[in-house]
Enzyme design. Structure first.
Site, PDB file in Angstrom:
ATOM      1  N   THR A 160     -23.026  60.299  -7.662  1.00  0.00           N
ATOM      2  CA  THR A 160     -24.281  61.251  -7.429  1.00  0.00           C
ATOM      3  C   THR A 160     -24.447  62.181  -8.553  1.00  0.00           C
ATOM      4  OG1 THR A 160     -22.745  60.950  -5.430  1.00  0.00           O
ATOM      5  CG2 THR A 160     -24.863  62.545  -5.596  1.00  0.00           C
ATOM      6  N   ILE A 204     -22.003  77.596  -7.840  1.00  0.00           N
ATOM      7  CA  ILE A 204     -22.012  79.096  -7.817  1.00  0.00           C
ATOM      8  C   ILE A 204     -21.248  79.301  -9.096  1.00  0.00           C
ATOM      9  CG2 ILE A 204     -21.074  80.889  -6.684  1.00  0.00           C
ATOM     10  CD1 ILE A 204     -20.890  79.289  -4.273  1.00  0.00           C
ATOM     11  N   LYS A 260      -8.597  73.838  -5.733  1.00  0.00           N
ATOM     12  CA  LYS A 260      -9.536  74.994  -6.311  1.00  0.00           C
ATOM     13  C   LYS A 260      -8.791  76.303  -6.259  1.00  0.00           C
ATOM     14  CE  LYS A 260     -13.414  72.349  -4.568  1.00  0.00           C
ATOM     15  NZ  LYS A 260     -14.302  71.907  -3.566  1.00  0.00           N
ATOM     16  N   GLU A 271     -16.634  74.787 -14.792  1.00  0.00           N
ATOM     17  CA  GLU A 271     -17.414  75.370 -13.955  1.00  0.00           C
ATOM     18  C   GLU A 271     -17.493  74.534 -12.735  1.00  0.00           C
ATOM     19  OE1 GLU A 271     -18.494  79.092 -14.055  1.00  0.00           O
ATOM     20  OE2 GLU A 271     -18.309  78.533 -12.019  1.00  0.00           O
ATOM     21  N   GLU A 276     -16.310  62.340   4.410  1.00  0.00           N
ATOM     22  CA  GLU A 276     -16.036  61.212   3.968  1.00  0.00           C
ATOM     23  C   GLU A 276     -15.603  60.002   5.032  1.00  0.00           C
ATOM     24  OE1 GLU A 276     -15.346  60.606  -0.164  1.00  0.00           O
ATOM     25  OE2 GLU A 276     -15.758  62.520  -0.790  1.00  0.00           O
TER      26      GLU A 276
END
Lengths: 435, 435
Positions: A19, A139, A208, A132, A193
């Site tokens: 994707t 963002i 994260k 990033e 998912e």
């Protein structure tokens, strides 16, 4: 840049074409002229490594290869990685960096475990490592933390960084449905998912959080340092209890400085928590992400936007690609690993937090004093109590002041064993307000 | 950075020592060790240029000088400018850049008029020009626009970038008071300056809009290109009319791409507008700033935080200082001016916008058809109408679809002259919703 001599093309290898990769190819093609003007040199896609070339009819066939290793070893300047997973990605990226190729990656799991080794390879060869897209999708968040706030002292980063769990919790809040029902709906709509473990058990958010904590506090933090609780145990009763208190339940990634007796440490955790409806994060619904940052001089800031999806993630990847390419053209390099502070990570048991506890208790005098005695015994101070009588039992809601998580857990254990307590209806941490 | 040889100190000249400058000095002192670790070299304050040295007892006396020109010409690496104004600042900064010294400035007025000349000087000597603090104070916004979104196509930037006017409009909304009363209160509380012209007439916001548009659209935009309306004419009736429609009034800086017949241009404007209460910008109250950014791939983003004040502005200045210092230590330079797109700025009259018009009309049949005929005559299509009968007159509220501002103005002029219209109660642009 008028007046400057034109630099030769910046050659880019793309690893993976799902994707995000497909969107990267599309943007590289559609925005070719703009990118050339912004970089000062054309960006040339040298090859795309995929497993099954015949499955990628939307990208130029002559660019496809199954040999990622050879592509990385070839004459390219920048390697973009959107395959995910630990191996073979880790080896491929280390080789790229060792060979002086800059790397742009969206791979949070890899960075949360092995960023030190990748940074070392980048540092040794002078290549760049940008990521990033690994946190909060489109963002701009990591560049502000690493660069814009580099002169400030960040004290706290708290955010909604996983769209799937936020979609499910938003759904449970608006419909009052159970976790299981809402997950099913999310899967049906494509927001979860088929195997939702990485999202609902908090692994994705924990990776994260590790990345955010590393950058915010200039210390090495890996996913295994992060206290992690998912949302599978959030009940309709928890959601209802939050509503009754003017709060909503969110899965939060929290990274904070904790100072005890003049010694600094950091706490990094992912868990569901109640936040006040008026908190800026409370209105972040559906698949959106938002991250709240507090720094000594800058004060409070919030960053909000799309946290996932092909195009938003590709936007972040392209921003990093432009940065890496500009460095090739103009000399210099992006920020290196900054882990000089080396702050220790505090175990969850010693981390200060606050609890909301909702109990079904026998409706007779003396219950509150028995419950309150348990809090006192564990040195946990009570911020607010609400008692509601019903037919033959009563509801008792307690919100604590900050105490260590271990003390709070012990308090809940002891209370749930009290004969006057019929049921522990909801236990949840409370965030986003003054302690 | 372990393993790297220590670089000599980065010498910094500070021009100006007011609220922001004092905070810069404090942070440089308090965070000296952290800054050294982050930059890879110590930051050394070489001198502070002020007008009246005896008025600055909070900074080291031996650093103070009245000779800014000599300080800039001395052996420094970076010049931080927090004096403000056009001259002598412009000349000082140009000389600094020509001499190869990097410049960090918070001077929005200067940048909105003369950034091209400063960028040229920086480019020629290889020095850096950073100015994160010039727009939205502590909020990392310019670096995200210049770097994180450098691979995307930004279509719109819309924000609340002036704290004083936002404080006044928030106050008018919560109390229903007039503009004059609320401005008086804001001045008393220190939220408005003794001469509030730059804020309330929109000059400050227009400078920021010019800077944002330049970066977002890779084109040179100066303050004189910005259509500017302040808040002095916003009435209690406008605020009440907005409330009645589920909207609030904000002073917005709007920069957008406008495509007409396949030709791209940009519209840059500052004016009060009604936005829906559910819009993320609607809940930005008091002295806070927030900026909403839309890009093709990234989608919608919002950046929120403190837009002014000594410490927040100093945080942004220090972030830029770290970037400039890192470039000195590691080689390379920050982003250059990117004005290659050179998009033309559209006159306000030709810019598409939407109006809300609230009228007192005679309460008799046929009024709506007369009013509607004027809209049709000017090719302005009506999105919604609300009519309310009263004792002997009636209220008529019209919200238009998008039309050029000139057509909307002409429509209002014509309508206000209709005999059936007793009073034009409120005319205001409408933003933040689908047209």
């Amino acid at each position: 840049m008028p007046g400057h001599k034109q630099h030769g093309p910046i050659r880019v290898a793309l690893l993976g074409c799902g994707t995000v990769g497909t969107e990267v190819v599309r943007l590289l093609t559609e925005q070719a002229d703009d990118l050339t003007a912004r970089v000062g040199a054309p960006i040339e896609l040298a090859g795309i490594a995929v497993r099954k070339p015949n499955k990628h009819r939307e990208v130029p066939a002559d660019l496809l290869t199954t040999d990622a290793e050879a592509l990385v070893a070839s004459d390219v300047d920048v390697v973009i990685e959107v395959i995910g997973g630990i191996e073979p990605t880790r080896t491929l990226l280390r080789k790229a960096l060792e060979g002086g190729k800059s790397v742009v990656t969206a791979n949070k799991a890899l960075l949360a475990e092995h960023s030190a080794e990748l940074f070392e390879a980048a540092d040794a060869s002078g290549a760049d490592l940008y990521f990033e897209a690994a946190v909060a999708g489109a963002i701009p968040l990591l560049r502000p933390l690493r660069e814009s706030l580099a002169g400030d002292r960040i004290t706290r980063v708290m955010g909604i960084v996983n769209g799937t769990t936020n979609f499910i919790l938003s759904g449970m809040t608006s419909t009052g449905s159970s976790y299981a029902e809402t997950l099913e709906e999310a899967t049906r709509l494509g927001y979860a998912e088929a195997d939702p473990t990485a999202d609902v058990d908090g692994y994705d958010a924990a990776s994260k959080a590790a990345i955010l904590a590393s950058l915010a506090f200039h210390s090495r933090v890996t996913a295994s340092d992060v206290h992690r609780e998912g949302i599978a145990s959030v009940s309709a009763a928890d959601i209802a209890a939050a509503k009754g208190l003017g709060r909503v339940v969110k899965l939060l990634a929290i990274c904070e400085r904790v100072e005890v007796d003049g010694t600094e440490s950091i706490a990094v955790r992912v868990h569901p928590a109640m936040i006040p409806v008026a908190h800026p994060l409370a209105s972040v619904n559906g698949a959106f992400n938002a991250v709240f940052v507090e720094a000594d001089a800058a004060g409070e800031m919030m960053f909000y936007g799309q946290g996932a999806g092909g195009a938003p993630t590709a936007s972040a990847v392209l921003g990093d690609l432009v940065a890496a390419a500009r460095n090739r053209v103009g000399g210099g390099h992006g920020p290196r690993e900054s882990a000089y502070a080396a702050l220790p990570v505090r175990p969850m048991g010693q981390t200060p937090t606050r609890y909301h506890i909702s109990l079904d208790v026998a409706d007779r005098p003396g219950v509150l004093s028995q419950v309150a005695a348990v809090f006192a015994e564990h040195d946990v101070s009570i911020a607010a109590v609400r008692q509601e009588g019903r037919v033959d039992d009563a509801g008792l809601v307690v919100v604590t002041h900050a105490a260590t998580d271990a003390a709070l857990r012990s308090t809940v254990d002891k209370i749930s064993g009290l004969p006057v307590v019929r049921e522990v209806v909801s236990v949840m941490r409370v965030e986003g307000e003054e302690t």
